[in-house]
Design a protein around this motif. Structure first.
Motif, short mmCIF file in Angstrom:
data_model
loop_
_atom_site.label_atom_id
_atom_site.label_comp_id
_atom_site.label_asym_id
_atom_site.label_seq_id
_atom_site.Cartn_x
_atom_site.Cartn_y
_atom_site.Cartn_z
N TYR A 58 0.84 -1.19 0.00
CA TYR A 58 0.00 0.00 0.00
C TYR A 58 0.88 1.24 0.00
CZ TYR A 58 -3.55 -3.32 1.64
OH TYR A 58 -4.38 -4.39 1.77
N THR A 60 1.37 4.71 1.37
CA THR A 60 0.88 5.37 2.58
C THR A 60 1.90 6.38 3.07
OG1 THR A 60 -0.24 3.32 3.25
CG2 THR A 60 0.02 5.01 4.93
N ALA A 70 -6.08 4.45 8.40
CA ALA A 70 -6.76 3.79 7.27
C ALA A 70 -6.00 2.56 6.80
CB ALA A 70 -6.91 4.79 6.13
N GLU A 73 -6.80 -0.30 9.10
CA GLU A 73 -8.20 -0.72 8.89
C GLU A 73 -8.30 -1.64 7.67
OE1 GLU A 73 -10.23 2.99 8.67
OE2 GLU A 73 -10.40 3.21 10.85
N ARG A 74 -7.41 -1.48 6.71
CA ARG A 74 -7.38 -2.37 5.54
C ARG A 74 -6.64 -3.66 5.84
NH1 ARG A 74 -5.63 0.95 0.22
NH2 ARG A 74 -6.47 -0.94 -0.75
#
Length: 241
Positions: A58, A60, A70, A73-74
């Motif tokens: 990801y 980020t 976030a 949370e993924r």
């Protein structure tokens, strides 16, 4: 500890280059599923391609707590969190230092690490761990390393405090010495290689470190269930000379 990471989920923040990528690759070879992050999508794509089908990534900005929240949370649950994210070093004498730049230097390496732990810790499964990163500048600073040494000292103290607060989650740190990583890529190649040779010649082991050698220490700390609150120095004997 041979199969201790098999089937585990290992999240390596900053895991797309240098020590972070080496750690992600070592964990993957040990049978873990790996999640890596970078602030740049192209770096994430390249790392995931190198890591293979067991990895995801990801893009980020770990300096932004909203994005960090976030991210986890993924990711949902995880077994081990490794924080290797960092940006360019601020090397400047205190007399000429811009204190705003000094404050900014703490954002990712200290407050970014704190935000990551804040949002990851509730998701760490039983038996899991967190491994942070600082460096030997905290123990043996050189002239111009005021900010870097202070960051190292802050992360070392943070590691001990979190080991107490988050128990039974284990929290440790790795403190690398001089390592051949993309951190030095802005230096022209000939000058960079000369720097590596000169620095290595002063170490008891006679050479600077490789990311793969440092990665072994992260794997050790993930797997050793009786280690917490500790910093493991891997520096070729640099703090001795």
């Amino acid at each position: 500890m041979t199969n201790a990471l098999k089937g585990k989920k290992v999240v390596v923040l900053g895991g797309t280059s240098g020590i972070g990528l080496a750690t992600a690759m070592a964990a993957s070879r040990a049978g873990a599923s790996v999640v890596v992050t970078s602030s740049k999508q192209k770096n994430v794509d390249a790392a995931v391609a190198a890591l293979g089908s067991s990895a995801i990534g990801y893009a980020t900005d770990l300096g932004d707590e909203t994005q960090t929240r976030a991210l986890f949370e993924r990711i949902l649950d995880l077994d081990h969190l490794v924080f290797t994210a960092g940006d360019s070093l601020l090397l400047e004498p205190i007399a000429t230092m811009d204190l705003q730049s000094a404050r900014k230097a703490f954002e990712l390496r200290v407050f970014g690490a704190m935000a990551a732990v804040k949002h990851a810790a509730p998701r760490v499964r039983p038996g899991g761990s967190i491994v942070l990163t600082h460096g030997v500048a905290g123990q043996r600073p050189m002239s111009g390393w005021t900010v870097g040494a202070s960051i190292c000292g802050a992360v070392e103290s943070l590691t001990r405090a979190l080991a107490v607060e988050l128990a039974p989650i284990r929290v440790n740190a790795v403190s690398p010495g001089f390592v051949r990583t993309p951190l030095w890529a802005s230096i022209p190649e000939a000058e960079r290689e000369a720097m590596y040779r000169d620095a290595g010649s002063r170490l008891p082991v006679g050479r600077i470190g490789a990311p793969e050698q440092i990665a072994e220490t992260y794997l050790y700390l993930m797997q050793n269930e009786f280690s917490t609150g500790q910093t493991v120095v891997v520096d070729g004997g640099g703090v001795l000379v």
